[in-house]
Design an enzyme around this catalytic site. Structure first.
Site, PDB file in Angstrom:
ATOM      1  N   ASP A 158      17.163  23.256  -6.322  1.00  0.00           N
ATOM      2  CA  ASP A 158      15.785  23.144  -5.857  1.00  0.00           C
ATOM      3  C   ASP A 158      15.858  22.500  -4.479  1.00  0.00           C
ATOM      4  O   ASP A 158      16.868  21.876  -4.109  1.00  0.00           O
ATOM      5  CB  ASP A 158      14.901  22.345  -6.814  1.00  0.00           C
ATOM      6  CG  ASP A 158      13.413  22.664  -6.579  1.00  0.00           C
ATOM      7  OD1 ASP A 158      13.094  23.215  -5.490  1.00  0.00           O
ATOM      8  OD2 ASP A 158      12.576  22.375  -7.447  1.00  0.00           O
TER       9      ASP A 158
HETATM   10  C1  BGC Z   1       9.849  23.663  -5.669  1.00  0.00           C
HETATM   11  C2  BGC Z   1      10.426  25.018  -5.995  1.00  0.00           C
HETATM   12  C3  BGC Z   1      10.311  25.927  -4.814  1.00  0.00           C
HETATM   13  C4  BGC Z   1      11.007  25.289  -3.633  1.00  0.00           C
HETATM   14  C5  BGC Z   1      10.948  26.104  -2.368  1.00  0.00           C
HETATM   15  C6  BGC Z   1      10.410  23.101  -4.384  1.00  0.00           C
HETATM   16  O1  BGC Z   1       9.717  21.983  -3.987  1.00  0.00           O
HETATM   17  O2  BGC Z   1      10.078  22.774  -6.726  1.00  0.00           O
HETATM   18  O3  BGC Z   1       9.775  25.563  -7.104  1.00  0.00           O
HETATM   19  O4  BGC Z   1      10.821  27.179  -5.120  1.00  0.00           O
HETATM   20  O5  BGC Z   1      10.384  24.045  -3.352  1.00  0.00           O
HETATM   21  O6  BGC Z   1       9.670  26.149  -1.868  1.00  0.00           O
END
Ligand code: BGC
Length: 745
Positions: A266
C-alpha cells in the site's frame, strides 16, 4: 455445413501460421512464447541495478521497467470503482487533463448487494476496459476486507461482512478485469478492518478466525479468480507490518495458496528494508520518501527497496535469491498485461459502460420496508414528488480517499426522477439539512455550491411546508464521503444518521401523505426512526448513473432484488464489539502500536446476532421485492454423503406476484452437533433467478464436505465432522423457506 466452415477456418489458420515469418528476436519479446520462457529470458539479460530498479516506484503511480530492453514501466491506478484521474508525477492532486473523466461504477458494497455474480463479471470487464484504455497495467482493487465493524470508514470499498459472499463476488470481478490484460490488485491484505490508526494498529486474531473469516475472499480471488496482484495493507498482524509480513505473504499467500503474481505495498506501507526484501514484498509503492513521512529530492531512490537494497546486495547482506523471485513476478505481470500477445485497446466512457453502471447500481438497491405497497411510485399525471435532503442533489463520486474519481457526469436522485417523469409530474427538491458542503477532493471539483447558512429550524420548516401538497415525499439522506463518514483514513463515530437528519425525517412523517426514506451509505445505518416511514430504501454510492438507477427502482422499472451484504443493527452496542480492546484497540504505555484484539473471533456480523439471539434491525441477506415468490419442492438428492461426494439441493421458485422480478435464493448450512462452537448458520450458496409473473424455475446448489468444514487451528487444516447437518434455503436473510437435513458419514 457448420463442420465445413469449421474445417476451412482451421485450414486458414494453419495456412496463416505456416506463412508467418519466424520470430527471430529475443524470446522475451516474442509475444507467442510462453510467459515463463519470456520471464527467464528477460531476467537473464538484466543487470543487478535494473532488477532492483523494478522493485520500487518511480512516481506516485508507476514503477520502473527496463528501458534498455524495451520493457515498459508498470502503471498502477485506483481503483476500485473507476479509473482515477491522472495525477502529477509526484502529487496526489489531479493533473488537470481534460480526457480522463471516467465512468464511475457503483461502490463495491453496492456490487456486493446485487448478490449477482454476472453483474460482478460485467463490472470487472467494464472497469478493466477503462483501465486498459487509459494504459494502466495494475488496477488497485477490488477490496475484500470484511465488515467487522459498521464504523469502518472503508466499508463502502469492500464487499460486506460474509467471507463467502465476498469470495463469490470477487472472483468474477477479477476475471473480468484481467481478461482485458489488466492485473486486478486485490486489497488490503489482510485483517485491515478499521481506519482508526490504520498504520499503527496491530490486529490480534486467532488462526481459526483468520482462516474462516478474514482470508477466504483473498484466497478465492487468488485461487479461483487467478488474481495477478495483491496489495499488502497498512496495519500490522502478528506484530509485523503487513506489506512485509512473513506469515501472510510468504507462508500463506505465496506458500499455501501458490500465488505467482506480484505483491504491491500500500502507498507508503513499506517500513523496513530487510523485512521487505525477505518477506515477500515485490513492488514498493509510496507516499513520500520513507513510508508516510515527508519528501526528499528524488525520494524514490531512497525507498526501502531502492538504494538500501542495492547496497545490501553489493555488501553481501542479501543474495539475488529474493530479488530474482521479485523480478520474475514483476516480469510475469508485464507479460500478462502491457506486453501480452493479445491487442490491448480497451474502451472508455462509452454507452455500454454507462448502462452497465446503471444496471449494477439498480440491482444493488435494497428495499427494506414497503408498507401498503407504497412503492413503486404511482404518481398521477401532473402530480408532485418532493425530494428532501442533501443526498438528493449532492455529487457523491468525489471524495472518500483514494477511490475519489473524476467522472464524465453524475446523475443525482433529483435528476434521476426528473428524467423518469419528464413533464408528467413535478419533481421538486428542498434542502432539509446541511451536511457536507465540501465540493472538491485532490483538485477534482464537483462544481456544486452547497453552502447554505439557514438554521436547521428554517430548513425543516421549509421542507414541511413543501411536503404538504406532495403526492409523495422522499427523504434522500444518509452518509457521504467526508471525514468520519464513508471515508478512507477515518472511521465513523456511531451508526446513526449524522447532521440531525432524524429530526427532518420525524417532522416530514407528520405531514407527508406517502413518505419514503432513501438512505444512501456505504455502511450500516441504524434507523430508530424506521416506524416513521412508509417505505425505506437502502441506496449506495451508485456512481455516474446513480440517480437514474435509484429512479429505476423507485418507479418500478426495475424490481428491487438487492440484499443487504451486512447486518444493520438497532444500535452499535448490539454488535459483537463490546470493549475498547476489540475496537478501536488499546495502546499500552510505552508500546509503539495499538493492539486491536479480535476477541469476538468468528462471530462477526450475522454469526454474532444469530448466536446470541440478538435481533438485528435488518438482517444480513435481507431485502424485499415488488413481487412475491413461492418456494416449493425443496429436495436433496440423497440423505447422506461421504467425504469426496457432492450433494445437490434443488428448489422450485415461482413468481406469484404480478411483476417481473429477480429473487436471490440463499443457501445456509447449519451444523447443530459440532464438537466445537459453530455459527448457527453460514452462507454457502446463492443464486439470482429472474422470473416473469407466474413463471417458475428450478434453482440448484451443489455442496461438498468443504462447505461443512471449520478450520482446526491446532492441526492447521479444514475439518468436516461426520454428523447431522441442515441446509436452510432462505428467501431473505432470516426468512427460511425450507430446511433439509442430511448427514455426513
Ligand atoms: C490506499 C489504497 C490506494 C493507494 C493508492 C492508499 O492510501 O489505502 O487503497 O490504492 O493509497 O492511492
Amino acid at each position: 455445413m457448420k463442420r465445413t466452415i469449421t474445417l476451412s477456418a482451421a485450414a486458414l489458420i494453419l495456412a496463416a501460421c505456416a506463412t508467418q515469418p519466424k520470430f527471430d528476436g529475443p524470446t522475451y519479446l516474442n509475444p507467442n512464447a510462453p510467459v515463463e520462457d519470456r520471464v527467464e529470458d528477460a531476467l537473464s539479460r538484466m543487470t543487478l541495478e535494473e532488477k532492483v530498479g523494478m522493485t520500487t516506484a518511480q512516481s506516485k503511480f508507476s514503477s520502473r521497467g527496463v528501458p534498455r530492453l524495451g520493457i515498459p514501466e508498470v502503471w498502477h491506478t485506483d481503483g476500485p470503482h473507476g479509473i482515477r484521474p491522472e495525477v502529477l508525477w509526484d502529487e496526489w492532486d489531479q493533473a488537470g487533463w481534460t480526457n480522463d473523466s471516467c465512468t464511475a461504477f457503483p461502490a463495491l458494497i453496492n456490487l456486493a448487494a446485487t448478490w449477482d455474480k454476472e453483474m460482478s463479471l460485467l463490472y470487472g470487464d467494464c472497469i478493466g476496459e477503462e483501465a486498459r484504455y487509459r494504459k494502466k497495467d495494475i488496477l488497485l482493487g477490488p477490496g475484500v476486507n470484511i465488515c467487522r465493524t459498521p464504523l469502518n470508514g472503508r466499508n463502502f470499498e469492500y464487499m460486506g461482512e460474509d467471507p463467502y459472499l465476498a469470495g463469490q463476488m470477487v472472483v468474477p470481478y477479477v476475471k473480468g478485469v484481467q481478461q482485458n490484460g489488466v492485473a486486478a490488485c486485490v486489497k488490503h491484505y489482510a485483517v485491515n478492518n478499521q481506519e482508526f490508526q490504520r498504520t499503527q494498529s496491530n490486529s490480534v486474531v486467532d488462526d481459526r478466525t483468520l482462516y474462516e473469516i478474514y482470508l477466504p475472499a483473498f484466497k478465492a480471488a487468488v485461487q479461483e479468480g487467478g488474481a495477478w496482484a495483491i496489495m499488502g495493507s497498512y496495519n500490522l498482524y502478528n506484530g509485523q507490518y503487513n506489506c512485509h509480513n512473513e506469515r501472510l505473504l510468504c507462508d500463506i499467500l505465496k506458500g499455501e495458496w501458490g500465488f505467482d503474481g506480484v505483491v504491491v505495498s500500500d502507498w507508503g506501507g513499506c517500513r523496513d528494508s530487510e523485512e521487505a526484501v525477505r518477506n515477500g514484498l515485490d513492488i514498493e509503492m509510496g507516499t513520500w520518501t520513507n513510508g508516510l513521512r515527508g519528501a526528499a529530492s528524488d525520494s524514490y531512490r531512497n525507498y526501502h527497496m531502492a538504494a538500501p537494497y542495492l547496497e545490501g546486495l553489493n555488501s553481501g547482506k542479501y543474495t539475488t535469491k529474493e530479488l530474482d523471485d521479485k523480478v520474475r513476478r514483476i516480469l510475469r505481470t508485464i507479460f500478462r498485461t502491457s506486453m501480452r500477445p493479445e491487442p490491448n485497446y480497451g474502451r472508455f466512457v462509452c454507452p455500454e459502460h454507462y448502462q452497465a453502471a446503471r444496471d449494477i447500481a439498480a440491482a444493488g438497491v435494497v428495499l427494506l420496508k414497503n408498507e401498503d405497497n407504497v412503492l413503486p411510485l404511482d404518481v398521477p399525471q401532473g402530480g408532485k414528488i418532493l425530494l428532501v435532503g442533501e443526498n438528493a442533489v449532492k455529487k457523491l463520486v468525489v471524495g472518500g480517499g483514494s477511490s475519489n474519481l473524476k467522472t464524465a457526469y453524475e446523475v443525482n436522485p433529483l435528476e434521476g426522477l426528473q428524467n423518469a417523469y419528464g413533464d408528467n409530474a413535478e419533481v421538486a427538491w428542498v434542502r432539509g439539512y446541511v451536511g457536507d458542503t465540501s465540493t472538491s477532493y485532490n483538485l477534482v471539483d464537483t462544481g456544486q455550491d452547497l453552502t447554505d447558512h439557514r438554521s436547521p429550524k428554517e430548513l425543516i420548516a421549509e421542507a414541511v411546508a413543501a411536503a404538504k401538497d406532495a403526492d409523495y415525499v422522499i427523504f434522500v439522506g444518509g452518509l457521504n464521503k467526508s471525514a468520519n463518514q464513508d471515508n478512507e483514513g477515518t472511521d465513523r463515530y456511531n451508526t446513526f444518521l449524522p447532521y440531525d437528519q432524524q429530526d427532518v425525517i420525524e417532522a416530514l412523517a407528520q405531514v407527508a401523505d406517502k413518505f419514503i426514506v432513501v438512505n444512501i451509505s456505504g455502511s450500516p445505518v441504524s434507523m430508530p426512526w424506521a416506524d416513521c416511514a412508509d417505505a425505506i430504501v437502502q441506496g449506495w454510492y451508485g456512481g455516474t448513473e446513480s440517480g437514474n438507477a435509484l429512479a429505476d427502482v423507485l418507479t418500478g422499472k426495475v424490481n428491487p432484488s438487492g440484499r443487504l451484504p451486512f447486518t444493520v443493527p438497532y444500535k452499535y452496542e448490539d454488535g459483537p464489539i463490546k470493549t475498547e480492546r476489540q475496537y478501536p484497540g488499546i495502546k499500552e504505555e510505552g508500546s509503539k502500536y495499538w493492539q486491536t484484539h479480535y476477541d469476538e473471533g468468528i462471530y462477526v456480523g450475522y454469526r454474532w446476532y444469530d448466536s446470541k439471539g440478538v435481533p438485528a434491525q435488518w438482517p444480513f441477506g435481507y431485502g424485499l421485492s415488488y413481487t412475491s415468490f413461492e418456494y416449493s419442492d425443496a429436495k436433496i438428492d440423497k440423505p447422506a454423503m461421504r467425504k469426496g461426494d457432492k450433494l445437490t439441493l434443488t428448489v422450485d421458485v415461482k413468481n406469484t406476484g404480478s411483476r417481473e422480478g429477480a429473487e436471490i435464493v440463499q443457501l445456509y448450512i447449519s451444523d447443530p452437533q459440532a464438537s466445537i462452537d459453530r455459527p448457527v448458520k453460514e452462507l454457502k450458496g446463492f443464486e439470482k433467478v429472474n422470473l416473469k409473473p407466474g413463471e417458475m424455475k428450478k434453482v440448484s446448489f451443489t455442496i461438498d464436505a468443504e462447505d461443512l468444514s471449520w478450520f482446526d487451528a491446532d492441526k492447521h487444516e479444514w475439518v468436516a465432522e461426520p454428523g447431522e447437518f441442515k441446509a436452510l434455503i432462505s428467501s431473505t436473510g432470516s426468512d427460511v423457506r425450507a430446511e433439509l437435513p442430511f448427514e455426513l458419514k
